[in-house]
Design a protein around this motif. Structure first.
Motif, PDB file in Angstrom:
ATOM      1  N   PRO A 177     -13.818   5.488  -2.808  1.00 52.19           N
ATOM      2  CA  PRO A 177     -12.680   4.767  -2.202  1.00 52.19           C
ATOM      3  C   PRO A 177     -12.440   3.426  -2.871  1.00 52.19           C
TER       4      PRO A 177
ATOM      5  N   ASP B  23      -5.745  -5.220   3.249  1.00 54.66           N
ATOM      6  CA  ASP B  23      -4.339  -5.049   3.598  1.00 54.66           C
ATOM      7  C   ASP B  23      -4.031  -5.824   4.865  1.00 54.66           C
TER       8      ASP B  23
ATOM      9  N   LEU C   6       0.819  -1.205   0.000  1.00 61.12           N
ATOM     10  CA  LEU C   6       0.000   0.000   0.000  1.00 61.12           C
ATOM     11  C   LEU C   6       0.857   1.261   0.000  1.00 61.12           C
TER      12      LEU C   6
ATOM     13  N   ALA D 198       0.537   4.274  -2.828  1.00 62.69           N
ATOM     14  CA  ALA D 198       0.233   5.671  -2.520  1.00 62.69           C
ATOM     15  C   ALA D 198       1.133   6.644  -3.274  1.00 62.69           C
TER      16      ALA D 198
ATOM     17  N   ILE E 230     -10.088  -2.554   4.021  1.00 61.27           N
ATOM     18  CA  ILE E 230      -9.930  -1.106   4.153  1.00 61.27           C
ATOM     19  C   ILE E 230     -10.572  -0.419   2.954  1.00 61.27           C
ATOM     20  N   ASP E 231     -11.081   0.781   3.175  1.00 63.43           N
ATOM     21  CA  ASP E 231     -11.593   1.630   2.106  1.00 63.43           C
ATOM     22  C   ASP E 231     -10.606   2.785   1.964  1.00 63.43           C
ATOM     23  N   TRP E 232      -9.799   2.719   0.924  1.00 61.83           N
ATOM     24  CA  TRP E 232      -8.654   3.615   0.756  1.00 61.83           C
ATOM     25  C   TRP E 232      -8.944   4.603  -0.369  1.00 61.83           C
TER      26      TRP E 232
END
Length: 300
Positions: free
Chosen positions: A206, A211, A185, A189, A216-218
């Motif tokens: 998102p 992970d 991750l 990014a 997760i909502d990234w």
């Protein structure tokens, strides 16, 4: 030979009494009297050798045996009803009109072959297909059914799952060659990400990732954003403009052709469900029911 199921009318009485909550209410629906229905239940209990209902002057409740029996016979009656619908659909030439709403992604990648099969089976049915990413109001706008992705928020809709697709991260081989090794991750990014804008909010949707075993909502740092048509993130990724997240079913052709490569499988594991939905309280036409069955069977 003696009839084995001459008691089915008594079984229907039981289900009607359960559904309407009392003998008197069921009697109104069935155009008879409460005493007639009570005798039918008594015959059924004698046949089974078990008490099905607890009766009192003020309440009516199922025994454990009655609850189990009701669940089983509901399933049996549902199978009979489905068998009758199947036979009717093959012996009666359906006609009429079906209006459906479909998102662009599913409309382009999955729907054409299914609609072609339906048109061959029912050539007299007129199909009106709205292929867009506008969330139509099925009731207000007169649509019979729609295909939607993700959870169905409205309890006024019936949803039948079509398929569940894994989500995957993809990028063009040329982009990955320039980007260098990607491990997780933190590396993602720092990359150029192609994000989709939710039409109703104007915000980036998102990315649903997993992970280290956690969902997760990234929110990706979007270098490029796409609105209106979600397939745009795939087309731009093919041109080396960045990394995209998408349901695998929409990227399969590009992955097989080598235009895209799946990356960071360790961040995968989440899925997207696609369903056909229709209003819960509307009596669907035979043509609409037949289309739903073809969509469900074809997607599976």
């Amino acid at each position: 030979m003696a009839r084995k199921f001459d008691h089915l009318s008594d079984v229907e009485v039981l289900l009607s009494v359960i559904e309407h909550g009392s003998f008197s209410a069921a009697a109104v629906v069935l155009s008879t009297t409460a005493s007639v229905l009570s005798r039918a239940i008594s015959r059924l209990e004698t046949r089974l050798g078990a008490q099905l209902l607890r009766r009192s002057t003020r309440s009516l409740s199922l025994t454990d045996a009655g609850r189990r029996y009701a669940e089983e016979v509901r399933g049996a009656f549902a199978q009979i009803e489905q068998a009758e619908r199947t036979i009717r659909s093959t012996t009666v030439q359906l006609s009429g009109k079906v209006r459906m709403s479909v998102p662009t992604s599913y409309g382009r990648q999955r729907l054409p072959a299914l609609l072609a099969a339906y048109a061959r089976a029912y050539p007299l049915v007129e199909l009106e297909v709205d292929i867009s990413n506008r969330n139509v109001d099925l009731v207000a706008e007169g649509f019979d059914l729609a295909i939607r992705s993700g959870p169905i928020p409205s309890s006024s809709m019936v949803a039948r799952p079509l398929e569940v697709s894994p989500l995957c991260l993809v990028a063009a081989p040329d982009y990955l060659e320039a980007a260098g090794p990607l491990c997780g991750l933190a590396d993602l990014a720092r990359q150029r990400c192609i994000a989709f804008i939710r039409p109703s909010t104007g915000r980036v949707i998102p990315w649903h990732l997993r992970d280290d075993g956690r969902d997760i909502d990234w929110v990706p740092p979007a270098a490029v954003t796409v609105s209106t048509d979600v397939m745009g993130v795939i087309w731009l990724a093919e041109q080396g403009m960045g990394i995209a997240l998408c349901p695998r079913i929409f990227a399969e052709e590009s992955l097989d052709a080598g235009r895209l490569t799946e990356i960071l499988p360790g961040l995968g594991g989440r899925t997207r469900t696609f369903s056909v939905i229709y209003p819960a309280h509307r009596n669907l036409s035979a043509a609409s029911r037949a289309l739903i069955e073809i969509l469900v069977a074809g997607a599976a």
